[in-house]
Motif scaffolding. Structure first.
Motif, PDB file in Angstrom:
ATOM      1  N   ALA A   1       4.778   6.310   0.285  1.00 42.45           N
ATOM      2  CA  ALA A   1       4.688   7.359  -0.384  1.00 42.45           C
ATOM      3  C   ALA A   1       5.400   8.505  -0.356  1.00 42.45           C
ATOM      4  O   ALA A   1       5.927   9.307  -1.222  1.00 42.45           O
ATOM      5  CB  ALA A   1       3.105   8.029  -0.133  1.00 42.45           C
ATOM      6  N   ASP A   2       5.857   8.472   0.688  1.00 43.25           N
ATOM      7  CA  ASP A   2       7.015   9.595   1.442  1.00 43.25           C
ATOM      8  C   ASP A   2       8.447   9.210   0.782  1.00 43.25           C
ATOM      9  O   ASP A   2       9.115  10.119   0.448  1.00 43.25           O
ATOM     10  CB  ASP A   2       7.167   9.397   2.963  1.00 43.25           C
TER      11      ASP A   2
ATOM     12  N   LEU B   1       5.890   6.347  -8.418  1.00 45.60           N
ATOM     13  CA  LEU B   1       5.569   5.450  -7.192  1.00 45.60           C
ATOM     14  C   LEU B   1       5.959   3.810  -7.597  1.00 45.60           C
ATOM     15  O   LEU B   1       6.381   3.297  -6.744  1.00 45.60           O
ATOM     16  CB  LEU B   1       3.896   5.537  -6.992  1.00 45.60           C
TER      17      LEU B   1
ATOM     18  N   ALA C   1       8.794   7.625  -1.968  1.00 51.13           N
ATOM     19  CA  ALA C   1       8.753   8.001  -3.268  1.00 51.13           C
ATOM     20  C   ALA C   1       8.963   9.459  -3.660  1.00 51.13           C
ATOM     21  O   ALA C   1       9.909   9.937  -4.549  1.00 51.13           O
ATOM     22  CB  ALA C   1       7.230   7.509  -4.191  1.00 51.13           C
ATOM     23  N   ALA C   2       8.339  10.259  -2.663  1.00 56.83           N
ATOM     24  CA  ALA C   2       8.491  11.813  -2.936  1.00 56.83           C
ATOM     25  C   ALA C   2       9.922  12.405  -2.623  1.00 56.83           C
ATOM     26  O   ALA C   2      10.795  12.969  -2.835  1.00 56.83           O
ATOM     27  CB  ALA C   2       7.499  12.284  -1.980  1.00 56.83           C
TER      28      ALA C   2
ATOM     29  N   ILE D   1       4.500   1.027   5.912  1.00 61.32           N
ATOM     30  CA  ILE D   1       5.648   1.447   6.547  1.00 61.32           C
ATOM     31  C   ILE D   1       6.751   0.625   6.232  1.00 61.32           C
ATOM     32  O   ILE D   1       6.844  -0.510   6.158  1.00 61.32           O
ATOM     33  CB  ILE D   1       5.377   1.450   8.078  1.00 61.32           C
TER      34      ILE D   1
ATOM     35  N   ASN E   1       0.749  -1.359  -0.037  1.00 65.96           N
ATOM     36  CA  ASN E   1       0.108   0.005   0.126  1.00 65.96           C
ATOM     37  C   ASN E   1       0.785   1.238  -0.102  1.00 65.96           C
ATOM     38  O   ASN E   1       2.006   1.359   0.509  1.00 65.96           O
ATOM     39  CB  ASN E   1      -0.851  -0.088   1.276  1.00 65.96           C
ATOM     40  N   LEU E   2       0.309   2.408  -0.664  1.00 64.02           N
ATOM     41  CA  LEU E   2       0.835   3.417  -0.350  1.00 64.02           C
ATOM     42  C   LEU E   2       1.406   4.093   0.697  1.00 64.02           C
ATOM     43  O   LEU E   2       2.402   4.858   1.112  1.00 64.02           O
ATOM     44  CB  LEU E   2      -0.031   4.686  -0.913  1.00 64.02           C
ATOM     45  N   VAL E   3       0.570   3.767   2.137  1.00 64.82           N
ATOM     46  CA  VAL E   3       0.992   3.962   3.200  1.00 64.82           C
ATOM     47  C   VAL E   3       1.760   2.923   4.110  1.00 64.82           C
ATOM     48  O   VAL E   3       1.777   3.120   5.293  1.00 64.82           O
ATOM     49  CB  VAL E   3      -0.391   4.708   3.991  1.00 64.82           C
TER      50      VAL E   3
ATOM     51  N   THR F   1       9.345   4.743   7.350  1.00 60.24           N
ATOM     52  CA  THR F   1       8.856   5.865   6.436  1.00 60.24           C
ATOM     53  C   THR F   1       7.876   5.278   5.585  1.00 60.24           C
ATOM     54  O   THR F   1       8.040   4.285   4.866  1.00 60.24           O
ATOM     55  CB  THR F   1      10.103   6.178   5.675  1.00 60.24           C
ATOM     56  N   PRO F   2       6.544   5.571   5.420  1.00 59.08           N
ATOM     57  CA  PRO F   2       5.591   5.393   4.572  1.00 59.08           C
ATOM     58  C   PRO F   2       6.061   5.234   2.917  1.00 59.08           C
ATOM     59  O   PRO F   2       6.797   6.047   2.638  1.00 59.08           O
ATOM     60  CB  PRO F   2       4.211   6.260   4.761  1.00 59.08           C
TER      61      PRO F   2
END
Lengths: 215, 116
Positions: B63-64, B73, B66-67, B32, B28-30, B60-61
């Protein structure tokens, strides 16, 4: 090398947790503004490369031979404490990115559907989607300058809401207002399990009251 | 980087050996990501992989990650999937929020929001 350091991988006794909230609504309704108002970081921007799986059947003109495209994904973060975060994801506006909604919605706490009363129909697809998925959502009516303040009861009728999802009036540029939207969503989504109830429905016909507690 | 410019895409997929999907279970995107503290990586990892290992010493999740990597993603996910396959990171499968949130977390979130 740095990555082999013996620093503990978890912080404290509880495992780290990120809670996902979706911000949906029509194009230009203020999703990014809302995220920016409350996010502790400037909304982060990442991109999703789309394989042919993601490119809808609706619009292939001009993209023949193109096997990948990108969709921007903006999100903001609120750190509640070390190891506990809220992530706000703005949903992609274009219809052909619906498949990304499935992924965004997976495991999410709930969603905010931002509505503009001049173009209320723009948020119909989002309302339909979350109702179908059974994901808790609140409708936040963005009352920007010059917009007529609408009666939530009329908006509820216009959206054919089932009468459960809260409707809140908000100003996406105002921190207190966005806080009110999110606390309403959190309380609506899970508060019932812990004995918390939302104010009666007509409570939402008034502008949101600022929380009384000192910050 | 846009879809109109194939250069970066070619380079990015080069980073993942042409793969668009991570090995193993999807995440999932979030979810951990946490670097396994005792992990010893081979020296032939590319810089992006090493960056992830350094970054995720603090959980760190996805999505973070990736950013912070400034990568799309699904490229990030392939990298994370590889690192998981090598036993260098763990990726928690998040439970649905409504099940994972107990009363203490719920109160913390409400209090945290109101204190902003």
């Amino acid at each position: 090398m740095g990555y082999a350091a013996s620093e503990p991988a978890t912080t404290g006794t509880t495992p780290a947790m990120a809670i996902k909230i979706l911000i949906a609504g029509g194009f230009g309704v203020g999703k990014t503004t809302m995220v920016g108002t409350i996010s502790e970081i400037r909304p982060l921007h990442t991109e999703e490369l789309l394989s042919e799986r993601g490119v809808g059947v609706d619009d292939t003109s001009g993209v023949e031979g193109k096997t990948t495209t990108t969709v921007a994904l903006d999100f903001g973060r609120i750190t509640i404490r070390e190891g506990l975060w809220l992530y706000l994801f703005g949903t992609p506006g274009q219809d052909r990115f619906w498949f990304m909604w499935d992924e965004l919605a997976l495991g999410a706490l709930g969603a905010v559907v931002l509505a503009d009363t001049r173009r209320l129909q723009d948020c119909f697809p989002a309302v339909d989607y979350f109702e179908r998925r059974g994901l808790p959502f609140v409708v936040a009516v963005n009352c920007f300058d010059g917009a007529r303040r609408h009666d939530p009861a009329k908006i509820r009728r216009a959206l054919s809401l089932d009468g459960v999802a809260p409707i809140v009036l908000c100003d996406v540029r105002d921190l207190e207002s966005v806080k009110n939207v999110l606390t309403t969503l959190v309380t609506y989504a899970v508060g019932g399990s812990f004995g918390d109830r939302l104010p009666p429905r007509d409570g939402f016909t008034h502008p949101p009251a600022a929380p009384a507690r000192p910050s | 980087m846009t879809g109109d410019d194939p250069g970066p895409l070619v380079r990015l997929f080069g980073l993942t050996g042409g793969r668009a999907r991570p090995p193993g279970e999807d995440f999932n995107l979030v979810a951990i990501v946490t670097t396994v503290p005792t992990a010893h990586a081979q020296g032939d990892l590319s810089p992006e992989y090493l960056t992830v290992l350094a970054m995720c010493r603090r959980p760190t999740p996805v999505a973070d990650v990736a950013a912070q990597l400034r990568l799309p993603l699904n490229i990030t996910r392939v990298i994370l999937g590889d690192l998981r396959y090598e036993g260098l990171v763990t990726i928690d499968r998040p439970r649905p929020a409504t099940q994972a949130i107990d009363e203490r977390i719920y109160r913390e979130v409400l209090h945290g929001l109101r204190s902003l």
